[in-house]
Design an enzyme around this catalytic site. Sequence first.
Site, PDB file in Angstrom:
ATOM      1  N   HIS A   1     -13.299  -3.076   4.503  1.00  0.00           N
ATOM      2  CA  HIS A   1     -11.770  -3.308   4.391  1.00  0.00           C
ATOM      3  C   HIS A   1     -11.086  -2.625   5.780  1.00  0.00           C
ATOM      4  O   HIS A   1     -10.557  -3.340   6.619  1.00  0.00           O
ATOM      5  CB  HIS A   1     -11.229  -2.922   3.186  1.00  0.00           C
TER       6      HIS A   1
ATOM      7  N   GLU B   1       0.774  -1.021  -0.075  1.00  0.00           N
ATOM      8  CA  GLU B   1      -0.018   0.099  -0.089  1.00  0.00           C
ATOM      9  C   GLU B   1       0.756   1.150   0.012  1.00  0.00           C
ATOM     10  O   GLU B   1       0.366   2.331   0.137  1.00  0.00           O
ATOM     11  CB  GLU B   1      -1.120   0.102   1.275  1.00  0.00           C
TER      12      GLU B   1
ATOM     13  N   HIS C   1      -2.840   2.811   8.049  1.00  0.00           N
ATOM     14  CA  HIS C   1      -4.110   1.874   7.683  1.00  0.00           C
ATOM     15  C   HIS C   1      -4.217   0.940   8.580  1.00  0.00           C
ATOM     16  O   HIS C   1      -3.155   0.071   8.948  1.00  0.00           O
ATOM     17  CB  HIS C   1      -3.558   1.515   6.242  1.00  0.00           C
TER      18      HIS C   1
ATOM     19  N   GLU D   1     -16.348  13.613  22.074  1.00  0.00           N
ATOM     20  CA  GLU D   1     -15.113  13.918  21.737  1.00  0.00           C
ATOM     21  C   GLU D   1     -14.903  13.771  20.040  1.00  0.00           C
ATOM     22  O   GLU D   1     -14.029  14.260  19.510  1.00  0.00           O
ATOM     23  CB  GLU D   1     -14.038  12.712  22.145  1.00  0.00           C
TER      24      GLU D   1
ATOM     25  N   HIS E   1      -7.507  -2.095  10.359  1.00  0.00           N
ATOM     26  CA  HIS E   1      -8.835  -2.557  10.117  1.00  0.00           C
ATOM     27  C   HIS E   1      -9.651  -2.580  11.387  1.00  0.00           C
ATOM     28  O   HIS E   1      -9.785  -3.764  12.164  1.00  0.00           O
ATOM     29  CB  HIS E   1      -8.517  -4.135   9.771  1.00  0.00           C
TER      30      HIS E   1
END
Length: 273
Positions: free
Chosen positions: A210, A116, A139, A169, A141
Amino acid sequence: MTKFVDSSFVKNMREVTRESYLRYWDERNGGNVSYRLLAEEVEGFEDVSEVKATYELGFNASAIAGFYYLVTGTGRYFRNVYDRPTLDLGLVKISEDGKSYDVVWGFEDGGKPTSEFPSHLLSHIERLKVNPEQRVVFHCHPTNLIAMSFTQPLDERHLSRILWKMQAESIVVFPEGIGVIPYMTPGTNAIGEATAAKMSEFQAVLWPHHGLFASGVSLDETYGLVEVIEKAAMIFSQVGAQGGQILQEITDQELQEIADYFGQTPHAGFLDL
């Protein structure tokens, strides 16, 4: 053999990747991080003038020519980074023409940056236009946020409002809301370009079914952004588990008051006032 360098940046990467793995946000080899280091910060590493390997980028990264990035490796497990950072992390330098990058530290077994990495660099380029202090792309999940992408409309306003209303928040930490792209094949330049386009407006972008791409000026701040988004998604999941009937909520007017108090500007058009 790469010299072990536990600089504050390597230490931070070791700790955050381990924490993310323990939260089940980065199973197996899922997840990746890139951290832009300044030239003077690279001095803590061994001689970075020695190029271990050079790889083509496949796109024009001249906007970040000469920049250094500490990045996780492709196929590597977050759970292992803490104990073997010189294998699973690498320091790379973008070439002066922006067409390739050199590995100058780490990846001592011949590894290379995450698949990525193009998506990371494209997002770095876009976020630097918004904030010249931007340095991190993360990145992962997050479980509850991914679940929402199966049950909720993939609409930025809709998702942002839900996440804002789950806790006070949220609107302070991500007042611009959350960006969303269509489902796309990961690891491609196409998903990187789509994500970067959203990064011009949002610090965090949902990859439906994803994961999440988040950005910030430091690793702690960026990880904190993910924490707040996922906490809001978790509360939403718990509300559903308790029957889903909301008897009281943070109103749009109250959200605006929170934002005003903390000097934040909510995304235009996302609140009904």
